[in-house]
Design a protein around this motif. Sequence first.
Motif, PDB file in Angstrom:
ATOM      1  N   ASP A   1       0.802  -1.224   0.000  1.00 16.27           N
ATOM      2  CA  ASP A   1       0.000   0.000   0.000  1.00 16.27           C
ATOM      3  C   ASP A   1       0.828   1.264   0.000  1.00 16.27           C
ATOM      4  O   ASP A   1       0.290   2.356  -0.116  1.00 16.27           O
ATOM      5  CB  ASP A   1      -0.917   0.027   1.238  1.00 16.27           C
ATOM      6  N   GLY A   2       2.135   1.139   0.197  1.00 16.11           N
ATOM      7  CA  GLY A   2       2.982   2.323   0.209  1.00 16.11           C
ATOM      8  C   GLY A   2       3.017   3.000   1.572  1.00 16.11           C
ATOM      9  O   GLY A   2       2.320   2.616   2.496  1.00 16.11           O
ATOM     10  N   LEU A   3       3.879   4.009   1.648  1.00 21.66           N
ATOM     11  CA  LEU A   3       4.073   4.743   2.904  1.00 21.66           C
ATOM     12  C   LEU A   3       3.197   6.000   2.870  1.00 21.66           C
ATOM     13  O   LEU A   3       3.156   6.688   1.857  1.00 21.66           O
ATOM     14  CB  LEU A   3       5.552   5.141   3.008  1.00 21.66           C
ATOM     15  N   ASP A  54       1.934   7.012   8.345  1.00 23.13           N
ATOM     16  CA  ASP A  54       3.084   6.293   8.895  1.00 23.13           C
ATOM     17  C   ASP A  54       4.126   7.303   9.376  1.00 23.13           C
ATOM     18  O   ASP A  54       4.829   7.061  10.346  1.00 23.13           O
ATOM     19  CB  ASP A  54       3.721   5.406   7.807  1.00 23.13           C
ATOM     20  N   VAL A  55       4.232   8.392   8.644  1.00 18.81           N
ATOM     21  CA  VAL A  55       5.203   9.434   8.988  1.00 18.81           C
ATOM     22  C   VAL A  55       4.489  10.783   8.892  1.00 18.81           C
ATOM     23  O   VAL A  55       3.652  10.987   8.015  1.00 18.81           O
ATOM     24  CB  VAL A  55       6.397   9.420   7.985  1.00 18.81           C
ATOM     25  N   ARG A  83      13.150   7.061   7.229  1.00 22.24           N
ATOM     26  CA  ARG A  83      12.042   6.639   8.112  1.00 22.24           C
ATOM     27  C   ARG A  83      11.362   5.385   7.551  1.00 22.24           C
ATOM     28  O   ARG A  83      10.944   4.509   8.279  1.00 22.24           O
ATOM     29  CB  ARG A  83      10.984   7.739   8.256  1.00 22.24           C
ATOM     30  N   MET A  84      11.263   5.360   6.226  1.00 24.18           N
ATOM     31  CA  MET A  84      10.618   4.225   5.574  1.00 24.18           C
ATOM     32  C   MET A  84      11.404   2.943   5.853  1.00 24.18           C
ATOM     33  O   MET A  84      10.836   1.907   6.166  1.00 24.18           O
ATOM     34  CB  MET A  84      10.559   4.490   4.075  1.00 24.18           C
ATOM     35  N   ASN A  85      12.727   3.027   5.762  1.00 23.95           N
ATOM     36  CA  ASN A  85      13.551   1.845   6.018  1.00 23.95           C
ATOM     37  C   ASN A  85      13.399   1.371   7.447  1.00 23.95           C
ATOM     38  O   ASN A  85      13.400   0.179   7.713  1.00 23.95           O
ATOM     39  CB  ASN A  85      15.019   2.133   5.703  1.00 23.95           C
ATOM     40  N   VAL A  86      13.242   2.332   8.370  1.00 20.98           N
ATOM     41  CA  VAL A  86      13.021   1.953   9.766  1.00 20.98           C
ATOM     42  C   VAL A  86      11.677   1.243   9.887  1.00 20.98           C
ATOM     43  O   VAL A  86      11.555   0.173  10.483  1.00 20.98           O
ATOM     44  CB  VAL A  86      13.053   3.204  10.685  1.00 20.98           C
ATOM     45  N   GLU A  87      10.652   1.832   9.261  1.00 19.38           N
ATOM     46  CA  GLU A  87       9.311   1.235   9.326  1.00 19.38           C
ATOM     47  C   GLU A  87       9.318  -0.159   8.709  1.00 19.38           C
ATOM     48  O   GLU A  87       8.596  -1.043   9.140  1.00 19.38           O
ATOM     49  CB  GLU A  87       8.301   2.085   8.538  1.00 19.38           C
ATOM     50  N   MET A  88      10.158  -0.346   7.668  1.00 16.03           N
ATOM     51  CA  MET A  88      10.139  -1.623   6.952  1.00 16.03           C
ATOM     52  C   MET A  88      11.012  -2.687   7.606  1.00 16.03           C
ATOM     53  O   MET A  88      10.989  -3.831   7.181  1.00 16.03           O
ATOM     54  CB  MET A  88      10.565  -1.431   5.497  1.00 16.03           C
ATOM     55  N   LYS A  89      11.763  -2.281   8.599  1.00 22.23           N
ATOM     56  CA  LYS A  89      12.582  -3.242   9.351  1.00 22.23           C
ATOM     57  C   LYS A  89      13.309  -4.215   8.427  1.00 22.23           C
ATOM     58  O   LYS A  89      13.018  -5.405   8.393  1.00 22.23           O
ATOM     59  CB  LYS A  89      11.705  -4.074  10.291  1.00 22.23           C
ATOM     60  N   GLY A  90      14.200  -3.725   7.640  1.00 25.92           N
ATOM     61  CA  GLY A  90      14.965  -4.646   6.791  1.00 25.92           C
ATOM     62  C   GLY A  90      14.940  -4.203   5.351  1.00 25.92           C
ATOM     63  O   GLY A  90      14.327  -3.196   5.019  1.00 25.92           O
ATOM     64  N   GLU A  91      15.603  -4.946   4.514  1.00 24.00           N
ATOM     65  CA  GLU A  91      15.703  -4.492   3.123  1.00 24.00           C
ATOM     66  C   GLU A  91      15.131  -5.480   2.131  1.00 24.00           C
ATOM     67  O   GLU A  91      15.591  -5.626   1.018  1.00 24.00           O
ATOM     68  CB  GLU A  91      17.172  -4.212   2.780  1.00 24.00           C
ATOM     69  N   CYS A 122       1.655  14.924  17.549  1.00 24.60           N
ATOM     70  CA  CYS A 122       2.430  13.945  16.766  1.00 24.60           C
ATOM     71  C   CYS A 122       3.388  13.147  17.628  1.00 24.60           C
ATOM     72  O   CYS A 122       4.225  12.422  17.077  1.00 24.60           O
ATOM     73  CB  CYS A 122       3.284  14.599  15.698  1.00 24.60           C
ATOM     74  N   SER A 123       3.304  13.268  18.931  1.00 23.73           N
ATOM     75  CA  SER A 123       4.347  12.665  19.776  1.00 23.73           C
ATOM     76  C   SER A 123       4.466  11.153  19.590  1.00 23.73           C
ATOM     77  O   SER A 123       5.533  10.588  19.761  1.00 23.73           O
ATOM     78  CB  SER A 123       4.084  12.997  21.241  1.00 23.73           C
ATOM     79  N   GLU A 124       3.368  10.526  19.209  1.00 20.31           N
ATOM     80  CA  GLU A 124       3.392   9.063  19.069  1.00 20.31           C
ATOM     81  C   GLU A 124       3.890   8.613  17.690  1.00 20.31           C
ATOM     82  O   GLU A 124       4.040   7.434  17.422  1.00 20.31           O
ATOM     83  CB  GLU A 124       1.975   8.498  19.244  1.00 20.31           C
ATOM     84  N   LYS A 125       4.044   9.590  16.798  1.00 20.62           N
ATOM     85  CA  LYS A 125       4.335   9.243  15.400  1.00 20.62           C
ATOM     86  C   LYS A 125       5.797   9.420  15.061  1.00 20.62           C
ATOM     87  O   LYS A 125       6.518  10.139  15.755  1.00 20.62           O
ATOM     88  CB  LYS A 125       3.538  10.192  14.483  1.00 20.62           C
ATOM     89  N   SER A 126       6.195   8.787  13.947  1.00 21.21           N
ATOM     90  CA  SER A 126       7.498   9.087  13.392  1.00 21.21           C
ATOM     91  C   SER A 126       7.346  10.465  12.752  1.00 21.21           C
ATOM     92  O   SER A 126       6.593  10.639  11.791  1.00 21.21           O
ATOM     93  CB  SER A 126       7.817   8.029  12.335  1.00 21.21           C
ATOM     94  N   CYS A 127       8.013  11.479  13.330  1.00 23.41           N
ATOM     95  CA  CYS A 127       7.721  12.866  12.940  1.00 23.41           C
ATOM     96  C   CYS A 127       8.979  13.587  12.438  1.00 23.41           C
ATOM     97  O   CYS A 127      10.034  13.532  13.063  1.00 23.41           O
ATOM     98  CB  CYS A 127       7.131  13.581  14.155  1.00 23.41           C
ATOM     99  N   ILE A 128       8.843  14.233  11.294  1.00 20.06           N
ATOM    100  CA  ILE A 128       9.942  15.037  10.755  1.00 20.06           C
ATOM    101  C   ILE A 128       9.551  16.502  10.963  1.00 20.06           C
ATOM    102  O   ILE A 128       8.461  16.916  10.555  1.00 20.06           O
ATOM    103  CB  ILE A 128      10.128  14.764   9.241  1.00 20.06           C
TER     104      ILE A 128
END
Length: 461
Positions: A223-225, A305-306, A379-387, A328-334
């Motif tokens: 579904d994408g980020l 997600d971000v 952030r996406m790579n962190v969310e995806m936990k791996g490559e 946004c404290s609970e989110k991955s925030c830029i």
Amino acid sequence: MEDLYIKDTIVAQASAPGNGAIGVIRLSGDLAPAILSQIFRSSTQVLQFESHKMYFGSLVAPQSGEPLDQVLVVWMKAPRSFTGEECVEIHCHGGVYLMSRIINELLGLGARLAEPGEFSKRAFLNGKMDLTQAEAIAEVIGAQNQLALRNALFQMEGKLSRIIANIRQRLIHFLSQLELGFDFIEEDVQLFSPEECFKELCDIEKVLGELADSFQTGQLYKDGLKVALLGRPNVGKSSLLNVLLGEDKAIIHDEAGTTRDVIQGERRIGGVHVFFFDTAGIRDTPSAIEAEGIRRSKSVLQKADVVCLMLDRSQPLTDMDEQLYRECSEKSCIIIYSKSDCPPAWQKAPFLDEDVSVLEVSSVTQKGVEELLKEVQKRMNVEMKGEGHNYVLNNVRYYRSVGVALEKINLLKDRITHGRVPEECLVEDMRAVLEELNGIVGEIDNEKVLDEIFANFCIGK
Ligand code: GDP
């Protein structure tokens, strides 16, 4: 009934709808070669065909002898075919009218139009693959990026099936020990070791837990980020969205609260679809339309997600900025300091935590936009936990079953730790876990569930 149904010979267009250079029509069932022999003319008789070999010839209408097309045909003899049945493919020219005409002739010769997913369903029912592999076909076809495709291929070649099979085998080992124990109850033989079983259950729990955790990554592949741009009105969300998407998606206006709806657009980053949402500024307002926009923004924020929180550096900060930061404290925030081309009204937002890093971005000069995209990818790579080297769960059905199996394993562990639970109860719990796992690979008794799963496929699959 079921047997008769299986023995029908089914036909469908396997190539995509619409005109194309080549079209493929697929037939499966006992009658497939006989039907082909009534419509196909070439120097070799159909019944003399070697399996899996292409033959050139022409199709003619069986009644009138009228030529229909010049084609290549192949007969994949049972059981060495996709469905495990006699399978014939006709590679004809890909005209919409031509293909429907050919299919009509085949129907007239005794074939039946296939239902959605019926080829895959037959492959599954004939033991050519388990359910996860059959479902992987839809995933392979629907894959939108390299990661989703690779994962679907992992599943098609049986990666998930093997993980499940391994766990089942380990559970069955204990189940049979327990059941055998009942037969020797008089003789005081202790086959079942609760300690050993507990250890195995912890290990199984770890494997299933990792699978359950990978679901989020699976969703990202598919579904994408989702990245939400958040900020009070006029901080520059619409402008940044337009820069990120390279098109005029959002309406930009000087008046506060212009972006009343949630606007989204996508671009690919590192092979994954990234959806950017421009949300209406969250603030108290009497305007009904804007209030609706705000309501939607909050729900988008939840789904994101971000989050990119934008703070307008050319204007004094307001309480609203701080409030949004807390939201946004609970989110991955830029954190973005926007309008960095303007003279700054302040240097550092005082409410930000010490270690928070910020990006200075200008939609006018595009300074900082590249850095922002890089940060999103990070952030996406962190969310995806791996490559993408491990199989990840990509289907809600599996995710639910793994969740239920985990709950049951937990219960089982509890029972073993507390001791004094009749072994019959352990047997029952273990069977319940097995049933969930069986459901994933398709040992399902319920015909309706199967129909539902395959009905989601499209015709010709
Ligand atoms: P939104 O309400 O957060 O979506 O903000 P907009 O994108 O509509 O921008 C509000 C105003 O700020 C518009 O007049 C934009 O032209 C202006 N603006 C947006 N981004 C920048 C920027 O990076 N630099 C400057 N100088 N102006 C900007």
